[in-house]
Design a protein around this motif. Structure first.
Motif, PDB file in Angstrom:
ATOM      1  N   VAL A   1       0.970  -1.388  -0.058  1.00 32.24           N
ATOM      2  CA  VAL A   1       0.070  -0.020  -0.100  1.00 32.24           C
ATOM      3  C   VAL A   1       0.965   1.308   0.111  1.00 32.24           C
ATOM      4  O   VAL A   1       0.484   2.207  -0.795  1.00 32.24           O
ATOM      5  CB  VAL A   1      -0.806  -0.077   1.356  1.00 32.24           C
ATOM      6  N   ASP A   2       1.897   1.054   0.929  1.00 30.48           N
ATOM      7  CA  ASP A   2       2.952   2.501   0.917  1.00 30.48           C
ATOM      8  C   ASP A   2       3.347   2.592  -0.734  1.00 30.48           C
ATOM      9  O   ASP A   2       3.571   3.760  -1.153  1.00 30.48           O
ATOM     10  CB  ASP A   2       4.170   2.107   1.798  1.00 30.48           C
ATOM     11  N   LEU A   3       4.174   1.527  -1.084  1.00 29.36           N
ATOM     12  CA  LEU A   3       4.578   1.652  -2.409  1.00 29.36           C
ATOM     13  C   LEU A   3       3.376   2.151  -3.481  1.00 29.36           C
ATOM     14  O   LEU A   3       3.870   2.989  -4.292  1.00 29.36           O
ATOM     15  CB  LEU A   3       5.001   0.287  -2.925  1.00 29.36           C
ATOM     16  N   LEU A   4       2.395   1.635  -3.573  1.00 29.85           N
ATOM     17  CA  LEU A   4       1.502   2.244  -4.421  1.00 29.85           C
ATOM     18  C   LEU A   4       0.891   3.531  -4.219  1.00 29.85           C
ATOM     19  O   LEU A   4       0.852   4.375  -5.095  1.00 29.85           O
ATOM     20  CB  LEU A   4       0.340   1.331  -4.455  1.00 29.85           C
ATOM     21  N   GLY A   5       1.067   3.815  -3.103  1.00 29.02           N
ATOM     22  CA  GLY A   5       0.750   5.488  -2.789  1.00 29.02           C
ATOM     23  C   GLY A   5       1.985   6.276  -3.267  1.00 29.02           C
ATOM     24  O   GLY A   5       1.720   7.391  -3.911  1.00 29.02           O
ATOM     25  N   GLU A   6       3.163   5.772  -3.112  1.00 27.31           N
ATOM     26  CA  GLU A   6       4.315   6.372  -3.503  1.00 27.31           C
ATOM     27  C   GLU A   6       4.299   6.402  -5.414  1.00 27.31           C
ATOM     28  O   GLU A   6       4.644   7.442  -5.839  1.00 27.31           O
ATOM     29  CB  GLU A   6       5.499   6.016  -3.174  1.00 27.31           C
ATOM     30  N   ALA A   7       3.827   5.384  -5.700  1.00 29.69           N
ATOM     31  CA  ALA A   7       3.497   5.310  -7.239  1.00 29.69           C
ATOM     32  C   ALA A   7       2.691   6.312  -7.644  1.00 29.69           C
ATOM     33  O   ALA A   7       2.826   6.982  -8.758  1.00 29.69           O
ATOM     34  CB  ALA A   7       3.478   3.882  -7.734  1.00 29.69           C
ATOM     35  N   ALA A   8       1.587   6.299  -6.971  1.00 27.36           N
ATOM     36  CA  ALA A   8       0.631   7.373  -7.278  1.00 27.36           C
ATOM     37  C   ALA A   8       1.050   8.517  -7.409  1.00 27.36           C
ATOM     38  O   ALA A   8       0.727   9.465  -8.256  1.00 27.36           O
ATOM     39  CB  ALA A   8      -0.752   7.136  -6.307  1.00 27.36           C
ATOM     40  N   ASP A   9       2.012   9.080  -6.598  1.00 30.23           N
ATOM     41  CA  ASP A   9       2.358  10.414  -6.263  1.00 30.23           C
ATOM     42  C   ASP A   9       3.319  10.720  -7.483  1.00 30.23           C
ATOM     43  O   ASP A   9       3.196  11.760  -8.280  1.00 30.23           O
ATOM     44  CB  ASP A   9       3.329  10.633  -5.119  1.00 30.23           C
ATOM     45  N   GLU A  10       4.212   9.479  -7.976  1.00 29.08           N
ATOM     46  CA  GLU A  10       4.966   9.827  -9.174  1.00 29.08           C
ATOM     47  C   GLU A  10       3.898  10.106 -10.452  1.00 29.08           C
ATOM     48  O   GLU A  10       4.272  11.008 -11.381  1.00 29.08           O
ATOM     49  CB  GLU A  10       5.778   8.312  -9.310  1.00 29.08           C
TER      50      GLU A  10
ATOM     51  N   ARG B   1       1.032  11.325 -10.458  1.00 25.88           N
ATOM     52  CA  ARG B   1       0.356  12.852 -10.297  1.00 25.88           C
ATOM     53  C   ARG B   1       1.245  13.697 -10.886  1.00 25.88           C
ATOM     54  O   ARG B   1       1.004  14.742 -11.476  1.00 25.88           O
ATOM     55  CB  ARG B   1      -0.007  12.951  -8.823  1.00 25.88           C
ATOM     56  N   VAL B   2       2.619  13.753 -10.772  1.00 23.57           N
ATOM     57  CA  VAL B   2       3.652  14.469 -11.022  1.00 23.57           C
ATOM     58  C   VAL B   2       3.526  14.583 -12.500  1.00 23.57           C
ATOM     59  O   VAL B   2       3.656  15.710 -13.306  1.00 23.57           O
ATOM     60  CB  VAL B   2       5.104  14.175 -10.674  1.00 23.57           C
ATOM     61  N   ASP B   3       3.462  13.418 -13.170  1.00 21.79           N
ATOM     62  CA  ASP B   3       3.472  13.265 -14.889  1.00 21.79           C
ATOM     63  C   ASP B   3       2.079  13.196 -15.069  1.00 21.79           C
ATOM     64  O   ASP B   3       1.522  12.322 -15.578  1.00 21.79           O
ATOM     65  CB  ASP B   3       4.339  12.058 -15.101  1.00 21.79           C
ATOM     66  N   ARG B   4       1.218  14.305 -15.100  1.00 24.58           N
ATOM     67  CA  ARG B   4      -0.039  14.234 -15.447  1.00 24.58           C
ATOM     68  C   ARG B   4      -0.569  14.102 -17.012  1.00 24.58           C
ATOM     69  O   ARG B   4      -1.641  14.103 -17.670  1.00 24.58           O
ATOM     70  CB  ARG B   4      -1.021  15.440 -14.925  1.00 24.58           C
TER      71      ARG B   4
END
Length: 111
Positions: free
Chosen positions: A63-72, A74-77
């Motif tokens: 879950v932590d990793l997927l949250g971090e990947a989601a942040d990545e 979001r940066v590349d919209r």
């Protein structure tokens, strides 16, 4: 940005923030160092079991990793749809490739 790129970027960032080497994390995750490098560069799409091992080696949950990947992500919209379409196998087969379409159904202009 593809999910494997976002996951790889997140893993690399977390590993470097923890001041860990590829060798340390790969050893703790019981995978090869070259394979971990390929994952971090977004060239390999690992199974959930492999990701769980890497997460455990880094002290994370999936879950932590997927949250971090989601942040990545979001940066590349603004995904480069033209490059995604050109890398699709159908684009090299001689058959036409459908143009990219937005969620509302509007066709995007070719780049």
């Amino acid at each position: 940005m593809l999910l494997r790129h976002a996951v790889g970027a997140a893993l690399r960032r977390i590993r470097l923030e923890d001041d860990r080497t590829l060798r340390e994390v790969a050893g703790a995750a019981n995978i090869s160092m070259p394979y971990l490098s390929e994952i971090e560069r977004g060239r390999k799409e690992p199974s959930s079991e492999i990701l769980a091992g890497i997460c455990a080696a880094l002290g994370l949950t999936l879950v932590d990793l997927l949250g971090e990947a989601a942040d990545e992500l979001r940066v590349d919209r603004t995904p480069n749809l033209a490059s995604i379409a050109s890398s699709h196998p159908a684009s090299h087969s001689g058959y036409p490739v459908a143009p990219p379409v937005r969620p509302d159904g509007a066709v995007l202009a070719a780049a």
